[in-house]
Design a protein around this motif. Structure first.
Motif, PDB file in Angstrom:
ATOM      1  N   LEU A  91       0.825  -1.212   0.000  1.00 17.16           N
ATOM      2  CA  LEU A  91       0.000   0.000   0.000  1.00 17.16           C
ATOM      3  C   LEU A  91       0.861   1.264   0.000  1.00 17.16           C
ATOM      4  N   MET A  92       2.045   1.178   0.619  1.00 22.74           N
ATOM      5  CA  MET A  92       2.979   2.316   0.614  1.00 22.74           C
ATOM      6  C   MET A  92       3.413   2.673  -0.811  1.00 22.74           C
ATOM      7  N   ALA A 119       0.121   4.007  -2.878  1.00 24.07           N
ATOM      8  CA  ALA A 119      -0.463   5.292  -2.496  1.00 24.07           C
ATOM      9  C   ALA A 119      -0.017   6.475  -3.353  1.00 24.07           C
ATOM     10  N   ALA A 135      -1.540   6.229  -6.840  1.00 22.32           N
ATOM     11  CA  ALA A 135      -2.982   6.512  -6.841  1.00 22.32           C
ATOM     12  C   ALA A 135      -3.238   8.015  -6.695  1.00 22.32           C
ATOM     13  N   VAL A 136      -2.468   8.668  -5.836  1.00 23.63           N
ATOM     14  CA  VAL A 136      -2.613  10.124  -5.667  1.00 23.63           C
ATOM     15  C   VAL A 136      -2.226  10.835  -6.965  1.00 23.63           C
TER      16      VAL A 136
END
Length: 115
Positions: A99-100, A103, A106-107
């Motif tokens: 997820l790191m 993220a 995705a941003v």
């Protein structure tokens, strides 16, 4: 193109690129995790190549936006697959790691679409 978009995209590309190089060179913190998750060793070069291509595509997307969108979607899907792999291996404490990497990409996609 906003400064925030460029910075987040470059940070995401650097992180994904680092992950690709670490896997390509079998750095233990990556290789050990993949062994623990049961990912076949024969997949590792392909996974490293996919991450490397994603990192390059994110940077290229700063100049050719459609490449960045394609790369961003690919990288997000890649790391969603990594989350699923971690869950299937019941290594719940490791869920934050993919997820790191996901993220900032995705941003970056969100910032790109918002512009």
């Amino acid at each position: 193109m906003s400064t925030a978009y460029v910075v987040v995209t470059l940070v995401g590309a650097a992180m994904v690129g680092f992950s690709a190089v670490a896997l390509a060179f079998n750095v233990e913190f990556v290789a050990g995790a993949l062994r623990g998750y049961g990912v076949p060793r024969s997949w590792w070069p392909w996974l490293a190549t996919a991450k490397g291509a994603g990192a390059v595509g994110l940077v290229a997307g700063l100049f050719v936006p459609v490449l960045g969108v394609a790369a961003g979607i690919g990288v997000v899907l890649y790391f969603l697959g990594a989350v699923i792999t971690v869950i299937r291996a019941r290594s719940y404490a490791h869920i934050p790691f993919p997820l790191m990497y996901l993220a900032p990409v995705a941003v970056s996609l969100a910032l790109g679409f918002a512009a």
